[in-house]
Scaffold this active site. Structure first.
Site, mmCIF file in Angstrom:
data_model
loop_
_atom_site.group_PDB
_atom_site.id
_atom_site.type_symbol
_atom_site.label_atom_id
_atom_site.label_comp_id
_atom_site.label_asym_id
_atom_site.label_seq_id
_atom_site.Cartn_x
_atom_site.Cartn_y
_atom_site.Cartn_z
ATOM 1 N N GLY A 148 11.915 -65.320 25.945
ATOM 2 C CA GLY A 148 13.283 -64.812 25.834
ATOM 3 C C GLY A 148 14.124 -65.306 26.993
ATOM 4 N N ALA A 149 13.876 -66.565 27.383
ATOM 5 C CA ALA A 149 14.512 -67.087 28.597
ATOM 6 C C ALA A 149 15.969 -67.448 28.381
ATOM 7 C CB ALA A 149 13.736 -68.311 29.095
ATOM 8 N N ASN A 150 16.433 -67.395 27.119
ATOM 9 C CA ASN A 150 17.862 -67.612 26.895
ATOM 10 C C ASN A 150 18.627 -66.293 26.939
ATOM 11 O OD1 ASN A 150 16.441 -67.261 24.171
ATOM 12 N ND2 ASN A 150 18.561 -66.770 23.715
ATOM 13 N N TYR A 200 11.854 -48.744 19.207
ATOM 14 C CA TYR A 200 11.933 -49.489 20.477
ATOM 15 C C TYR A 200 11.048 -48.810 21.536
ATOM 16 C CZ TYR A 200 13.868 -51.306 24.856
ATOM 17 O OH TYR A 200 14.014 -51.870 26.117
ATOM 18 N N SER A 221 10.175 -50.442 29.989
ATOM 19 C CA SER A 221 11.494 -49.796 29.987
ATOM 20 C C SER A 221 11.286 -48.322 30.293
ATOM 21 C CB SER A 221 12.132 -49.942 28.602
ATOM 22 O OG SER A 221 13.208 -49.037 28.467
ATOM 23 N N ILE A 228 18.503 -61.100 30.819
ATOM 24 C CA ILE A 228 17.639 -60.919 31.993
ATOM 25 C C ILE A 228 16.703 -62.115 32.156
ATOM 26 C CG2 ILE A 228 15.944 -59.423 33.125
ATOM 27 C CD1 ILE A 228 17.160 -57.053 31.571
ATOM 28 N N GLY A 229 16.185 -62.614 31.024
ATOM 29 C CA GLY A 229 15.255 -63.750 31.084
ATOM 30 C C GLY A 229 15.885 -64.977 31.721
HETATM 31 N N1 LIG Z 1 18.995 -54.419 29.271
HETATM 32 C C1 LIG Z 1 18.367 -53.301 29.592
HETATM 33 O O1 LIG Z 1 18.954 -52.293 29.979
HETATM 34 C C2 LIG Z 1 16.872 -53.238 29.490
HETATM 35 C C3 LIG Z 1 16.257 -52.030 29.844
HETATM 36 C C4 LIG Z 1 14.871 -51.931 29.747
HETATM 37 C C5 LIG Z 1 14.138 -53.024 29.343
HETATM 38 N N2 LIG Z 1 14.761 -54.171 28.997
HETATM 39 C C6 LIG Z 1 13.935 -55.265 28.504
HETATM 40 O O2 LIG Z 1 14.384 -56.506 28.993
HETATM 41 C C7 LIG Z 1 14.026 -57.524 28.072
HETATM 42 C C8 LIG Z 1 15.185 -58.481 27.920
HETATM 43 O O3 LIG Z 1 16.303 -57.781 27.426
HETATM 44 P P1 LIG Z 1 17.821 -58.204 27.709
HETATM 45 O O4 LIG Z 1 18.519 -56.964 28.107
HETATM 46 O O5 LIG Z 1 17.880 -59.415 28.556
HETATM 47 O O6 LIG Z 1 18.303 -58.526 26.216
HETATM 48 P P2 LIG Z 1 18.806 -59.884 25.527
HETATM 49 O O7 LIG Z 1 19.846 -60.544 26.332
HETATM 50 O O8 LIG Z 1 19.139 -59.481 24.117
HETATM 51 O O9 LIG Z 1 17.512 -60.804 25.524
HETATM 52 C C9 LIG Z 1 16.466 -60.613 24.622
HETATM 53 C C10 LIG Z 1 15.727 -61.913 24.469
HETATM 54 O O10 LIG Z 1 14.632 -61.698 23.577
HETATM 55 C C11 LIG Z 1 14.651 -62.768 22.635
HETATM 56 N N3 LIG Z 1 14.039 -62.454 21.350
HETATM 57 C C12 LIG Z 1 14.389 -61.501 20.456
HETATM 58 N N4 LIG Z 1 13.627 -61.617 19.350
HETATM 59 C C13 LIG Z 1 12.780 -62.654 19.541
HETATM 60 C C14 LIG Z 1 11.760 -63.277 18.774
HETATM 61 N N5 LIG Z 1 11.465 -62.865 17.538
HETATM 62 N N6 LIG Z 1 11.082 -64.314 19.302
HETATM 63 C C15 LIG Z 1 11.382 -64.770 20.541
HETATM 64 N N7 LIG Z 1 12.354 -64.252 21.315
HETATM 65 C C16 LIG Z 1 13.041 -63.190 20.824
HETATM 66 C C17 LIG Z 1 16.139 -63.058 22.430
HETATM 67 O O11 LIG Z 1 16.276 -64.315 21.803
HETATM 68 P P3 LIG Z 1 17.469 -64.607 20.738
HETATM 69 O O12 LIG Z 1 18.640 -65.018 21.582
HETATM 70 O O13 LIG Z 1 16.919 -65.694 19.896
HETATM 71 O O14 LIG Z 1 17.718 -63.335 19.987
HETATM 72 C C18 LIG Z 1 16.589 -63.030 23.878
HETATM 73 O O15 LIG Z 1 16.291 -64.247 24.504
HETATM 74 C C19 LIG Z 1 13.576 -56.829 26.802
HETATM 75 O O16 LIG Z 1 12.165 -56.815 26.701
HETATM 76 C C20 LIG Z 1 14.073 -55.419 26.989
HETATM 77 O O17 LIG Z 1 13.309 -54.462 26.305
HETATM 78 C C21 LIG Z 1 16.116 -54.320 29.064
#
Ligand SMILES: NC(=O)c1ccc[n+]([C@@H]2O[C@H](COP(=O)([O-])OP(=O)(O)OC[C@H]3O[C@@H](n4cnc5c(N)ncnc54)[C@H](OP(=O)(O)O)[C@@H]3O)[C@@H](O)[C@H]2O)c1
Length: 327
Positions: free
Chosen positions: A37-39, A192, A166, A42-43
């Site tokens: 999820g590097a795009n 989730y 989380s 957070i990634g």
């Molecule tokens: N933001 C918060 O407050 C928060 C809090 C607790 C935990 N987290 C954790 O942090 C992590 C990253 O979240 P984020 O906030 O950075 O959200 P984000 O910007 O939506 O990033 C999520 C990433 O996961 C990828 N992904 C989703 N479905 C996928 C699949 N089937 N195969 C491969 N990649 C997939 C997305 O790719 P696409 O662009 O292709 O969809 C995107 O790169 C998650 O595990 C989340 O649970 C975040």
């Protein structure tokens, strides 16, 4: 006593660096770091920060167009070399095997695997295999990927597997007889939370299995607090429990977006991290604050539940972690 219990029992009061920021990272030259999820929000930040610290970065992404943009940034800040972008769709088991094979063709070893990708709070969706999508992507996909990368992790001197948890794992109800909500009433945040509890249990069980196998590898869980990223755009409306509702109200106090990757970075690079640790902010119930030892739920520290989930995950993915048994 399971390793995570031992870690908690023996852990120091505080991490060595109290107000960690990326400038505290040691030189990571020569370390290969893989980020799923590097795009995403957070990634991508984590990949760029780790490249800045000298790491060789492998981006694993579903959205290759956005992945290419991150790759360009990683090339700008990282060491001269060849950071790479590998397609990865965690909802497609055969595709995960292809992605892992592609990585094995490109890199001898993996020093750090960051299991970061995730979906949150979406409408009920099933994979082609009939698994609920949060459980499939957030947990099963990463379970399979990690197992398939074991040979590369074993070739690193002391590999680290970081799994993104989380604070929502505290609200989870993990039903191993119905992980895909075939019989239970579905809610996006419920699914989730279940997947995030699975992430926590997986990280703890992997720590135990690394130790049993005599590997020097670390399995660590980390959480970012609450960060207003794109994920919140997809959250389906309620029902939320009181604690989740409180968190949404508290989003105005959310963690600074600049700090959203700090827990991952600490876990990936800092020398005082130990097998079985769980790192993240602790202020306001874990919503924000500097990286610290985070609070895990009682259920997430249950070794019997972790072992049951492990067996179920082997059954559902067909990835058996045989490399751990052989060593
Ligand atoms: N933001 C918060 O407050 C928060 C809090 C607790 C935990 N987290 C954790 O942090 C992590 C990253 O979240 P984020 O906030 O950075 O959200 P984000 O910007 O939506 O990033 C999520 C990433 O996961 C990828 N992904 C989703 N479905 C996928 C699949 N089937 N195969 C491969 N990649 C997939 C997305 O790719 P696409 O662009 O292709 O969809 C995107 O790169 C998650 O595990 C989340 O649970 C975040």
């Amino acid at each position: 006593m399971a390793p995570t219990d031992k870690v908690a029992a023996s852990r120091p009061e505080a991490l060595q660096v109290a107000n960690f920021s990326p400038t505290d990272l040691p030189d990571l030259t020569g370390k290969t770091v893989v980020v799923t999820g590097a795009n995403g929000f957070i990634g991508s930040r984590a990949a760029i920060s780790l490249a800045t610290a000298g790491a060789d970065i492998v981006l694993m992404c579903r959205n290759l167009q956005r992945g290419e943009m991150v790759l360009e940034r990683v090339k700008e800040v990282g060491p001269a070399g060849t950071p790479v972008l590998i397609p990865l769709n965690l909802a497609h088991p055969a595709g995960i095997r292809e992605s892992a094979a592609q990585l094995a063709d490109l890199r001898e070893k993996v020093d750090v695997l960051i299991n970061n990708a995730g979906v949150m709070g979406i409408m009920h969706t099933e994979t082609a295999d009939g698994h609920e999508l949060h459980f499939a992507v957030n947990h099963l996909g990463h379970f399979a990927l990690t197992g398939l990368l074991l040979p590369l992790l074993h070739r690193a001197a002391a590999a680290r597997v970081i799994t993104h948890g989380s604070i929502d794992h505290h609200d989870a109800q993990l039903d191993l007889a119905d992980v895909s909500y075939k019989k239970r009433k579905y809610s996006g945040m419920g699914a989730y939370s279940q997947s995030k509890l699975a992430n926590m249990l997986f990280a703890a069980e992997l720590a135990r299995r690394f130790e049993q196998a005599g590997w020097a590898a670390l399995s660590v869980a980390a959480h970012p607090g609450s960060v207003g990223t794109d994920r919140y755009k997809t959250v389906m409306p309620g029902p939320f429990n009181i604690r989740q509702y409180f968190r949404y109200v508290m989003m105005s106090f959310a963690n600074d977006v600049e700090e959203s990757d700090y827990s991952l970075l600490y876990a990936a690079g800092m020398p005082d991290v130990r097998n079985g640790d769980y790192l993240g902010p602790r202020q306001l119930g874990g919503i924000r604050g500097p990286v610290a030892y985070a609070d895990r739920s009682k259920e997430s520290a249950d070794p019997a539940l972790a072992a049951e989930l492990w067996d179920k995950s082997v059954e559902l993915t067909g990835v058996d972690y045989a490399a751990l048994a052989k060593s």
